[in-house]
Write an enzyme that holds these catalytic residues in place. Sequence first.
Site, PDB file in Angstrom:
ATOM      1  N   ASP A 132     -18.321 -51.506 -22.070  1.00 22.41           N
ATOM      2  CA  ASP A 132     -17.156 -52.272 -21.622  1.00 22.41           C
ATOM      3  C   ASP A 132     -15.914 -51.390 -21.632  1.00 22.41           C
ATOM      4  O   ASP A 132     -15.781 -50.498 -22.477  1.00 22.41           O
ATOM      5  CB  ASP A 132     -16.916 -53.472 -22.533  1.00 22.41           C
ATOM      6  N   ARG A 182     -19.443 -51.464 -13.159  1.00 22.42           N
ATOM      7  CA  ARG A 182     -18.923 -52.813 -13.007  1.00 22.42           C
ATOM      8  C   ARG A 182     -17.448 -52.675 -12.639  1.00 22.42           C
ATOM      9  O   ARG A 182     -16.657 -52.094 -13.392  1.00 22.42           O
ATOM     10  CB  ARG A 182     -19.071 -53.596 -14.312  1.00 22.42           C
ATOM     11  N   ARG A 287      -9.021 -65.843 -21.790  1.00 21.09           N
ATOM     12  CA  ARG A 287      -9.488 -66.615 -20.631  1.00 21.09           C
ATOM     13  C   ARG A 287      -8.472 -67.706 -20.266  1.00 21.09           C
ATOM     14  O   ARG A 287      -8.256 -67.989 -19.092  1.00 21.09           O
ATOM     15  CB  ARG A 287     -10.850 -67.249 -20.936  1.00 21.09           C
TER      16      ARG A 287
END
Length: 305
Positions: A132, A182, A287
């Site tokens: 990540d 990604r 989020r």
Amino acid sequence: MEAISKRFFMFLSHNKALDKMAKRWGSKFGANNLVGGETFLQAIPLITQLNEEGFQVTVDHLGEFVDSTEVVRENVQGCIQSISAIAYHGLNTEISVKLTSLGLDISQDLVMENMELILSKANESGITVTLDMEDSSRCHAILDVYKKLRQKYDNVGTVIQSYLYVSDKDVDDLNQFSPYLRLVKGAYNESGKVAFQEKKKVDENLKHLIKKQLLNGHYTAIASHDEAIIDYTIGLVKEHNIPNDRFEFQMLYGMRNQLQSELLKKGYTVRIYLPYGEDWFGYFMRRLAERPANIAFALKGIFSK
């Protein structure tokens, strides 16, 4: 108002006192609509369900910025146990890891040693591990680790964030490694010194990076809920006759479920990013910051208990 809301939730995401309280609550108050559970075992039934529906999955053990070697060791063992469980249950899932949870901020030797252990174990079962991306101050340290690992392992990918000015050059530098990337817009609160501040420029750069990576001939994960980005990708692959097995769409668990299903029905690979772990609070707040409509998830969680 939306900008104020975003700043508010980003502030909460870094609040250690609230994070500590959240661990006592458990993944309540709507977080269970966005998080797979507090342990990998809790996430297994959900992964199985998603696989049965035709979705692929990548799991991420929540937690970052670790400065304790003891906690790092626990995270490494947890990751290896998850890999064993994936193989045992025959799950169609990859693993995403944050290098700051595996010792990046302690020493590069430590994080390299830990990633060697994880990738060797994952390689035994054909499981891909994605590094990540984190904040810009750690960006090139993460890419340096990736480059070293990629010389030995095929089952490793990483992430490029389109809001960073350096991302175009980073994709060029990685080209020699035939990288699995990604591509995302980016979720950290970065300054104008290192990152585009206007959504239009972030979107334009993401499209540019998608085109470059795909035309370079490398496997590409387009991680976005933005239908304009998705439509652009579909048009691009049709124009250049790029086969569907060279790319996939990735979306967060619990967000844009209908769009996920529509893409799956059209024959595209859709991978669901499913986080789990006790450190759910910061992820949940980010989020909410990204999309204020997600506050509805929190309210639903509170009143359904």
